[in-house]
Every structure is written in structure tokens, then in C-alpha cells.
Design a protein around this motif. Structure first.
Motif, PDB file in Angstrom:
ATOM      1  N   GLY A  34       0.793  -1.220   0.000  1.00 39.56           N
ATOM      2  CA  GLY A  34       0.000   0.000   0.000  1.00 39.56           C
ATOM      3  C   GLY A  34       0.823   1.267   0.000  1.00 39.56           C
ATOM      4  O   GLY A  34       0.280   2.368   0.138  1.00 39.56           O
ATOM      5  N   TRP A  35       2.135   1.145  -0.207  1.00 41.61           N
ATOM      6  CA  TRP A  35       3.032   2.298  -0.118  1.00 41.61           C
ATOM      7  C   TRP A  35       2.744   3.382  -1.166  1.00 41.61           C
ATOM      8  O   TRP A  35       3.084   4.546  -0.985  1.00 41.61           O
ATOM      9  CB  TRP A  35       4.485   1.849  -0.228  1.00 41.61           C
ATOM     10  CG  TRP A  35       4.776   0.965  -1.419  1.00 41.61           C
ATOM     11  CD1 TRP A  35       4.819  -0.395  -1.426  1.00 41.61           C
ATOM     12  CD2 TRP A  35       5.043   1.386  -2.756  1.00 41.61           C
ATOM     13  NE1 TRP A  35       5.089  -0.869  -2.687  1.00 41.61           N
ATOM     14  CE2 TRP A  35       5.233   0.213  -3.520  1.00 41.61           C
ATOM     15  CE3 TRP A  35       5.136   2.615  -3.386  1.00 41.61           C
ATOM     16  CZ2 TRP A  35       5.515   0.235  -4.889  1.00 41.61           C
ATOM     17  CZ3 TRP A  35       5.413   2.659  -4.755  1.00 41.61           C
ATOM     18  CH2 TRP A  35       5.602   1.480  -5.480  1.00 41.61           C
ATOM     19  N   ALA A  36       2.101   3.020  -2.274  1.00 38.77           N
ATOM     20  CA  ALA A  36       1.853   4.007  -3.333  1.00 38.77           C
ATOM     21  C   ALA A  36       0.603   4.842  -3.090  1.00 38.77           C
ATOM     22  O   ALA A  36       0.473   5.944  -3.641  1.00 38.77           O
ATOM     23  CB  ALA A  36       1.748   3.314  -4.693  1.00 38.77           C
ATOM     24  N   VAL A  37      -0.311   4.333  -2.293  1.00 43.84           N
ATOM     25  CA  VAL A  37      -1.635   4.952  -2.170  1.00 43.84           C
ATOM     26  C   VAL A  37      -1.589   6.426  -1.749  1.00 43.84           C
ATOM     27  O   VAL A  37      -2.290   7.263  -2.338  1.00 43.84           O
ATOM     28  CB  VAL A  37      -2.524   4.122  -1.222  1.00 43.84           C
ATOM     29  CG1 VAL A  37      -3.864   4.810  -1.005  1.00 43.84           C
ATOM     30  CG2 VAL A  37      -2.731   2.719  -1.792  1.00 43.84           C
ATOM     31  N   PRO A  38      -0.770   6.820  -0.752  1.00 45.75           N
ATOM     32  CA  PRO A  38      -0.759   8.237  -0.368  1.00 45.75           C
ATOM     33  C   PRO A  38      -0.332   9.183  -1.488  1.00 45.75           C
ATOM     34  O   PRO A  38      -0.671  10.370  -1.464  1.00 45.75           O
ATOM     35  CB  PRO A  38       0.241   8.282   0.796  1.00 45.75           C
ATOM     36  CG  PRO A  38       0.222   6.899   1.355  1.00 45.75           C
ATOM     37  CD  PRO A  38       0.065   6.009   0.162  1.00 45.75           C
ATOM     38  N   GLY A  39       0.402   8.681  -2.468  1.00 46.61           N
ATOM     39  CA  GLY A  39       0.877   9.535  -3.551  1.00 46.61           C
ATOM     40  C   GLY A  39      -0.022   9.568  -4.769  1.00 46.61           C
ATOM     41  O   GLY A  39       0.251  10.298  -5.729  1.00 46.61           O
ATOM     42  N   ILE A  40      -1.092   8.784  -4.748  1.00 44.90           N
ATOM     43  CA  ILE A  40      -1.982   8.727  -5.913  1.00 44.90           C
ATOM     44  C   ILE A  40      -3.016   9.839  -5.811  1.00 44.90           C
ATOM     45  O   ILE A  40      -3.921   9.794  -4.975  1.00 44.90           O
ATOM     46  CB  ILE A  40      -2.670   7.348  -6.015  1.00 44.90           C
ATOM     47  CG1 ILE A  40      -1.615   6.257  -6.205  1.00 44.90           C
ATOM     48  CG2 ILE A  40      -3.675   7.334  -7.159  1.00 44.90           C
ATOM     49  CD1 ILE A  40      -2.167   4.849  -6.210  1.00 44.90           C
ATOM     50  N   ASP A  41      -2.847  10.854  -6.659  1.00 43.43           N
ATOM     51  CA  ASP A  41      -3.767  11.986  -6.669  1.00 43.43           C
ATOM     52  C   ASP A  41      -4.469  12.060  -8.018  1.00 43.43           C
ATOM     53  O   ASP A  41      -4.364  11.140  -8.845  1.00 43.43           O
ATOM     54  CB  ASP A  41      -3.018  13.282  -6.358  1.00 43.43           C
ATOM     55  CG  ASP A  41      -1.925  13.592  -7.382  1.00 43.43           C
ATOM     56  OD1 ASP A  41      -1.775  12.829  -8.373  1.00 43.43           O
ATOM     57  OD2 ASP A  41      -1.211  14.603  -7.202  1.00 43.43           O
ATOM     58  N   GLU A  42      -5.181  13.147  -8.265  1.00 45.80           N
ATOM     59  CA  GLU A  42      -5.926  13.287  -9.512  1.00 45.80           C
ATOM     60  C   GLU A  42      -4.998  13.278 -10.723  1.00 45.80           C
ATOM     61  O   GLU A  42      -5.367  12.782 -11.796  1.00 45.80           O
ATOM     62  CB  GLU A  42      -6.759  14.573  -9.490  1.00 45.80           C
ATOM     63  CG  GLU A  42      -7.908  14.544  -8.499  1.00 45.80           C
ATOM     64  CD  GLU A  42      -8.900  13.424  -8.800  1.00 45.80           C
ATOM     65  OE1 GLU A  42      -9.170  13.181  -9.999  1.00 45.80           O
ATOM     66  OE2 GLU A  42      -9.390  12.787  -7.854  1.00 45.80           O
ATOM     67  N   GLN A  43      -3.791  13.825 -10.570  1.00 43.90           N
ATOM     68  CA  GLN A  43      -2.863  13.846 -11.694  1.00 43.90           C
ATOM     69  C   GLN A  43      -2.399  12.438 -12.056  1.00 43.90           C
ATOM     70  O   GLN A  43      -2.318  12.085 -13.241  1.00 43.90           O
ATOM     71  CB  GLN A  43      -1.657  14.733 -11.369  1.00 43.90           C
ATOM     72  CG  GLN A  43      -0.757  15.006 -12.567  1.00 43.90           C
ATOM     73  CD  GLN A  43       0.325  16.018 -12.254  1.00 43.90           C
ATOM     74  OE1 GLN A  43       0.358  16.605 -11.175  1.00 43.90           O
ATOM     75  NE2 GLN A  43       1.214  16.251 -13.208  1.00 43.90           N
ATOM     76  N   VAL A  44      -2.079  11.640 -11.049  1.00 45.44           N
ATOM     77  CA  VAL A  44      -1.688  10.256 -11.313  1.00 45.44           C
ATOM     78  C   VAL A  44      -2.838   9.502 -11.979  1.00 45.44           C
ATOM     79  O   VAL A  44      -2.641   8.768 -12.960  1.00 45.44           O
ATOM     80  CB  VAL A  44      -1.257   9.555 -10.012  1.00 45.44           C
ATOM     81  CG1 VAL A  44      -1.095   8.046 -10.235  1.00 45.44           C
ATOM     82  CG2 VAL A  44       0.040  10.140  -9.488  1.00 45.44           C
ATOM     83  N   LEU A  45      -4.045   9.679 -11.471  1.00 49.18           N
ATOM     84  CA  LEU A  45      -5.202   9.004 -12.060  1.00 49.18           C
ATOM     85  C   LEU A  45      -5.433   9.454 -13.498  1.00 49.18           C
ATOM     86  O   LEU A  45      -5.800   8.644 -14.361  1.00 49.18           O
ATOM     87  CB  LEU A  45      -6.448   9.269 -11.212  1.00 49.18           C
ATOM     88  CG  LEU A  45      -6.439   8.648  -9.811  1.00 49.18           C
ATOM     89  CD1 LEU A  45      -7.676   9.087  -9.038  1.00 49.18           C
ATOM     90  CD2 LEU A  45      -6.379   7.120  -9.896  1.00 49.18           C
ATOM     91  N   ALA A  46      -5.209  10.738 -13.770  1.00 47.51           N
ATOM     92  CA  ALA A  46      -5.388  11.238 -15.131  1.00 47.51           C
ATOM     93  C   ALA A  46      -4.363  10.621 -16.077  1.00 47.51           C
ATOM     94  O   ALA A  46      -4.691  10.252 -17.221  1.00 47.51           O
ATOM     95  CB  ALA A  46      -5.271  12.759 -15.147  1.00 47.51           C
ATOM     96  N   VAL A  47      -3.122  10.501 -15.610  1.00 44.13           N
ATOM     97  CA  VAL A  47      -2.082   9.877 -16.431  1.00 44.13           C
ATOM     98  C   VAL A  47      -2.428   8.420 -16.715  1.00 44.13           C
ATOM     99  O   VAL A  47      -2.314   7.947 -17.862  1.00 44.13           O
ATOM    100  CB  VAL A  47      -0.710   9.981 -15.728  1.00 44.13           C
ATOM    101  CG1 VAL A  47       0.318   9.074 -16.405  1.00 44.13           C
ATOM    102  CG2 VAL A  47      -0.221  11.411 -15.739  1.00 44.13           C
TER     103      VAL A  47
END
Length: 208
Positions: A34-47
Motif C-alpha cells: 500500500g506504499w503508493a496509495v498516499p501519492g496517488i492523486d488526480e494527476q496520477v489518475l489522469a495519467v
């Protein structure tokens, strides 16, 4: 010839194991899921949405298929990324016959190199590999990867499966694009760039 694109979430020290949850992959007693979850924002989702929108098919290793097949079918109708993942053809690499329940999933027959090379020769959009670290190593060994899309998160773990572990074949890469998100995730795309080039540093060489 279809392009084969690898997309991976990685820590700064190269760990790719279990980015999305504590129970994705506990091999080796891995306790940092789960280490990536805190860094996943709208920009990551858009990419990720843009990348997946270009895909004509997914190519997945056995473990990544099992993780995805247990989660993506639960996506609601209002989740465009989930809808896209569910509708895409999926080609699964596994050494043993498997019952594949995820929509449009089939198992590749024969050796990985031959089967993927044949798949790349068929008409269609990009073939995308997500996760599937062991599979990625095999694809790199057989020179089947055209682009690497790496999302590098600002965290160090020290242990865990790495995307580029022992046995990685030396190869040169060319930076295609790079951006940084508000959460510090570096998103970079690399294309194959031929062999590794070498040089020397020092005042006597002029490279100082």
C-alpha cells in the motif's frame, strides 16, 4: 507492429511489490503493502486514464492478473478507468493452465518470447503490461519492450521485489517525457535507445 509498453509504480529504490494494498503480495514477509496509495492523486489518475485509453490489450503475469481480476470487476459504472480495464482484451502469461474469469481474458500458449512476438505482429493498439515484474524481466531479455512508463514515488523501503533486479539486460534508454505531481511522484516515459554508451570522467578527458 504493435508497441509494447510497460507501466510500473516503483519506489525510489526500485521496489514494485504490492503498491496498492497490504495483501496484494506478501511474498518474503513483505510488510509495506500500500506504499503508493498516499501519492496517488488526480494527476496520477489522469495519467493512468490517458495511458489505458491508448491500450488495445493488456499483457499480465499470473499474480498481477489474480490481483486485477479480484478488484477491477468491482468498479462502478461511473469509473472510466475501471470500465476500460474491464473491457480490454487480456493476455495472461502462466506456466500452468488456468481458469480465467475476468472478462475478455485468455491464456497465452507456448513460450513467452514467441507468443508475445506473435501478439505484437497482430493488428491493434498498444499492448500494455502493468505490474508483472517477472514478466517484464523476460520481455526485456528478449528485446520485446518498446517503452517504459515509470511512476516513481518518493519513498524508500529497502526490501521487496524490484522491477530491475539481478539478471537485467544492459540497454540504453531515451527519455520521452517527464513530469512531477504535487505529491512528489515523478512520472517518466522512456523508449528503447539501443546499447549502453560508456565514457570516462576526469580532467585528462575533458569531461570534468
Amino acid at each position: 507492429m504493435r508497441k509494447l509498453v510497460v507501466t510500473a509504480f516503483a519506489t525510489l529504490d526500485g521496489v514494485v511489490q504490492s503498491p496498492g494494498g497490504p495483501d496484494e503480495d506478501r511474498d518474503g514477509g513483505f510488510a509495506h503493502g500500500g506504499w503508493a496509495v498516499p501519492g496517488i492523486d488526480e494527476q496520477v489518475l489522469a495519467v493512468m486514464g490517458e495511458l489505458t485509453g491508448r491500450a488495445g490489450a493488456l499483457l499480465l503475469g499470473r499474480r498481477t492478473y489474480d490481483i486485477f481480476a479480484a478488484t477491477w470487476p468491482l468498479a462502478g459504472a461511473d469509473d472510466p478507468l475501471g470500465a476500460r480495464m474491464n473491457e480490454l482484451p487480456k493476455h495472461v502469461v502462466s506456466r500452468t493452465p488456468r481458469v480465467l474469469t475476468w472478462t475478455n481474458a485468455t491464456q497465452l500458449d507456448g513460450g513467452v518470447a514467441e507468443a508475445v512476438a506473435e501478439l505484437k505482429g497482430e493488428p491493434g493498439g498498444e499492448i500494455q503490461v502493468h505490474g508483472s515484474g517477472a514478466l517484464v524481466q523476460a520481455l526485456l531479455t528478449h528485446d520485446l519492450v518498446d517503452e517504459l512508463h515509470l511512476l516513481v514515488f518518493p519513498v524508500l523501503l529497502g526490501t521487496g521485489k524490484r522491477l530491475f533486479g539481478g539478471g537485467t539486460v544492459p540497454v540504453g534508454l531515451r527519455l520521452v517525457s517527464a513530469t512531477t505531481t504535487a505529491t512528489g511522484v515523478v512520472i517518466a516515459a522512456y523508449a528503447r535507445g539501443g546499447g549502453v554508451e560508456y565514457g570516462a570522467m576526469g580532467p585528462e578527458t575533458g569531461n570534468w
